[in-house]
Design a protein around this motif. Structure first.
Motif, PDB file in Angstrom:
ATOM      1  N   MET A   1       0.822  -1.206   0.000  1.00 39.82           N
ATOM      2  CA  MET A   1       0.000   0.000   0.000  1.00 39.82           C
ATOM      3  C   MET A   1       0.861   1.264   0.000  1.00 39.82           C
ATOM      4  O   MET A   1       0.546   2.216  -0.679  1.00 39.82           O
ATOM      5  CB  MET A   1      -0.928  -0.055   1.217  1.00 39.82           C
ATOM      6  CG  MET A   1      -1.834   1.124   1.340  1.00 39.82           C
ATOM      7  SD  MET A   1      -2.989   1.167  -0.030  1.00 39.82           S
ATOM      8  CE  MET A   1      -3.800   2.675   0.278  1.00 39.82           C
ATOM      9  N   LEU A   2       1.914   1.234   0.786  1.00 43.02           N
ATOM     10  CA  LEU A   2       2.766   2.424   0.838  1.00 43.02           C
ATOM     11  C   LEU A   2       3.476   2.684  -0.481  1.00 43.02           C
ATOM     12  O   LEU A   2       3.769   3.833  -0.817  1.00 43.02           O
ATOM     13  CB  LEU A   2       3.782   2.294   1.975  1.00 43.02           C
ATOM     14  CG  LEU A   2       3.200   2.423   3.378  1.00 43.02           C
ATOM     15  CD1 LEU A   2       4.277   2.176   4.423  1.00 43.02           C
ATOM     16  CD2 LEU A   2       2.566   3.767   3.588  1.00 43.02           C
ATOM     17  N   TRP A   3       3.746   1.616  -1.242  1.00 45.65           N
ATOM     18  CA  TRP A   3       4.396   1.804  -2.541  1.00 45.65           C
ATOM     19  C   TRP A   3       3.476   2.533  -3.507  1.00 45.65           C
ATOM     20  O   TRP A   3       3.936   3.336  -4.328  1.00 45.65           O
ATOM     21  CB  TRP A   3       4.856   0.465  -3.109  1.00 45.65           C
ATOM     22  CG  TRP A   3       5.922  -0.137  -2.250  1.00 45.65           C
ATOM     23  CD1 TRP A   3       5.786  -1.192  -1.412  1.00 45.65           C
ATOM     24  CD2 TRP A   3       7.267   0.326  -2.104  1.00 45.65           C
ATOM     25  NE1 TRP A   3       6.989  -1.431  -0.753  1.00 45.65           N
ATOM     26  CE2 TRP A   3       7.904  -0.505  -1.166  1.00 45.65           C
ATOM     27  CE3 TRP A   3       7.997   1.367  -2.682  1.00 45.65           C
ATOM     28  CZ2 TRP A   3       9.229  -0.340  -0.791  1.00 45.65           C
ATOM     29  CZ3 TRP A   3       9.325   1.532  -2.301  1.00 45.65           C
ATOM     30  CH2 TRP A   3       9.916   0.688  -1.371  1.00 45.65           C
ATOM     31  N   ALA A   4       2.175   2.291  -3.393  1.00 44.48           N
ATOM     32  CA  ALA A   4       1.211   3.009  -4.228  1.00 44.48           C
ATOM     33  C   ALA A   4       1.208   4.495  -3.868  1.00 44.48           C
ATOM     34  O   ALA A   4       1.102   5.354  -4.749  1.00 44.48           O
ATOM     35  CB  ALA A   4      -0.183   2.416  -4.055  1.00 44.48           C
ATOM     36  N   LEU A   5       1.337   4.778  -2.580  1.00 47.48           N
ATOM     37  CA  LEU A   5       1.412   6.177  -2.149  1.00 47.48           C
ATOM     38  C   LEU A   5       2.684   6.838  -2.678  1.00 47.48           C
ATOM     39  O   LEU A   5       2.656   7.997  -3.110  1.00 47.48           O
ATOM     40  CB  LEU A   5       1.355   6.258  -0.619  1.00 47.48           C
ATOM     41  CG  LEU A   5       1.308   7.649  -0.010  1.00 47.48           C
ATOM     42  CD1 LEU A   5       0.110   8.433  -0.518  1.00 47.48           C
ATOM     43  CD2 LEU A   5       1.282   7.555   1.506  1.00 47.48           C
ATOM     44  N   CYS A   6       3.780   6.109  -2.682  1.00 48.36           N
ATOM     45  CA  CYS A   6       5.032   6.641  -3.246  1.00 48.36           C
ATOM     46  C   CYS A   6       4.875   6.937  -4.729  1.00 48.36           C
ATOM     47  O   CYS A   6       5.335   7.978  -5.216  1.00 48.36           O
ATOM     48  CB  CYS A   6       6.178   5.654  -3.030  1.00 48.36           C
ATOM     49  SG  CYS A   6       6.769   5.590  -1.339  1.00 48.36           S
ATOM     50  N   LEU A   7       4.221   6.035  -5.444  1.00 48.25           N
ATOM     51  CA  LEU A   7       3.988   6.252  -6.871  1.00 48.25           C
ATOM     52  C   LEU A   7       3.090   7.461  -7.095  1.00 48.25           C
ATOM     53  O   LEU A   7       3.353   8.286  -7.983  1.00 48.25           O
ATOM     54  CB  LEU A   7       3.356   4.997  -7.489  1.00 48.25           C
ATOM     55  CG  LEU A   7       3.080   5.060  -8.983  1.00 48.25           C
ATOM     56  CD1 LEU A   7       4.378   5.253  -9.768  1.00 48.25           C
ATOM     57  CD2 LEU A   7       2.362   3.816  -9.437  1.00 48.25           C
ATOM     58  N   ALA A   8       2.053   7.601  -6.288  1.00 50.04           N
ATOM     59  CA  ALA A   8       1.160   8.754  -6.401  1.00 50.04           C
ATOM     60  C   ALA A   8       1.910  10.054  -6.117  1.00 50.04           C
ATOM     61  O   ALA A   8       1.697  11.067  -6.810  1.00 50.04           O
ATOM     62  CB  ALA A   8      -0.025   8.606  -5.449  1.00 50.04           C
ATOM     63  N   MET A   9       2.783  10.045  -5.127  1.00 48.26           N
ATOM     64  CA  MET A   9       3.563  11.249  -4.822  1.00 48.26           C
ATOM     65  C   MET A   9       4.511  11.603  -5.968  1.00 48.26           C
ATOM     66  O   MET A   9       4.699  12.768  -6.291  1.00 48.26           O
ATOM     67  CB  MET A   9       4.347  11.066  -3.516  1.00 48.26           C
ATOM     68  CG  MET A   9       3.480  11.014  -2.282  1.00 48.26           C
ATOM     69  SD  MET A   9       2.441  12.471  -2.055  1.00 48.26           S
ATOM     70  CE  MET A   9       3.654  13.733  -1.780  1.00 48.26           C
ATOM     71  N   ALA A  10       5.099  10.578  -6.585  1.00 44.34           N
ATOM     72  CA  ALA A  10       5.975  10.830  -7.734  1.00 44.34           C
ATOM     73  C   ALA A  10       5.188  11.472  -8.872  1.00 44.34           C
ATOM     74  O   ALA A  10       5.673  12.415  -9.528  1.00 44.34           O
ATOM     75  CB  ALA A  10       6.623   9.525  -8.195  1.00 44.34           C
ATOM     76  N   MET A  11       3.976  11.005  -9.095  1.00 42.88           N
ATOM     77  CA  MET A  11       3.138  11.597 -10.142  1.00 42.88           C
ATOM     78  C   MET A  11       2.747  13.030  -9.785  1.00 42.88           C
ATOM     79  O   MET A  11       2.671  13.898 -10.657  1.00 42.88           O
ATOM     80  CB  MET A  11       1.881  10.760 -10.361  1.00 42.88           C
ATOM     81  CG  MET A  11       2.139   9.380 -10.932  1.00 42.88           C
ATOM     82  SD  MET A  11       2.967   9.420 -12.530  1.00 42.88           S
ATOM     83  CE  MET A  11       4.561   8.785 -12.091  1.00 42.88           C
ATOM     84  N   LEU A  12       2.519  13.297  -8.506  1.00 46.58           N
ATOM     85  CA  LEU A  12       2.210  14.669  -8.077  1.00 46.58           C
ATOM     86  C   LEU A  12       3.390  15.606  -8.308  1.00 46.58           C
ATOM     87  O   LEU A  12       3.205  16.762  -8.703  1.00 46.58           O
ATOM     88  CB  LEU A  12       1.813  14.692  -6.599  1.00 46.58           C
ATOM     89  CG  LEU A  12       0.388  14.322  -6.278  1.00 46.58           C
ATOM     90  CD1 LEU A  12       0.179  14.263  -4.762  1.00 46.58           C
ATOM     91  CD2 LEU A  12      -0.573  15.313  -6.884  1.00 46.58           C
ATOM     92  N   VAL A  13       4.594  15.115  -8.064  1.00 43.03           N
ATOM     93  CA  VAL A  13       5.788  15.923  -8.306  1.00 43.03           C
ATOM     94  C   VAL A  13       5.886  16.262  -9.798  1.00 43.03           C
ATOM     95  O   VAL A  13       6.131  17.409 -10.169  1.00 43.03           O
ATOM     96  CB  VAL A  13       7.063  15.207  -7.815  1.00 43.03           C
ATOM     97  CG1 VAL A  13       8.306  15.912  -8.324  1.00 43.03           C
ATOM     98  CG2 VAL A  13       7.075  15.135  -6.299  1.00 43.03           C
TER      99      VAL A  13
END
Length: 71
Positions: A1-13
């Motif tokens: 689950m946390l990896w999905a959050l990391c991916l979402a944050m990368a997309m936000l950047v």
């Protein structure tokens, strides 16, 4: 689950960088001469990118800590 959050944050950047670039290009096109107000707008957009990057870094750090702690 946390990896999905990391991916979402990368997309936000990446999205923040694209918005920043669009704002800078538009401002330079509409007003090519130096103007203090445009400089402030560009600085604010760059500051927003910095905040998103800091948040993404924090999420990444917390993810690594969680993975190491749950070994």
């Amino acid at each position: 689950m946390l990896w999905a959050l990391c991916l979402a944050m990368a997309m936000l950047v990446l999205a923040a960088e694209l918005f920043n670039t669009a704002l800078e290009r538009l401002a330079d096109h509409l007003y090519p001469e130096h103007h203090p107000a445009i400089g402030v707008a560009k600085d604010c957009a760059a500051g927003a990118v910095l905040l998103v990057c800091a948040g993404a870094g924090l999420v990444g750090l917390l993810t690594v800590i969680d993975v190491v702690a749950n070994r």
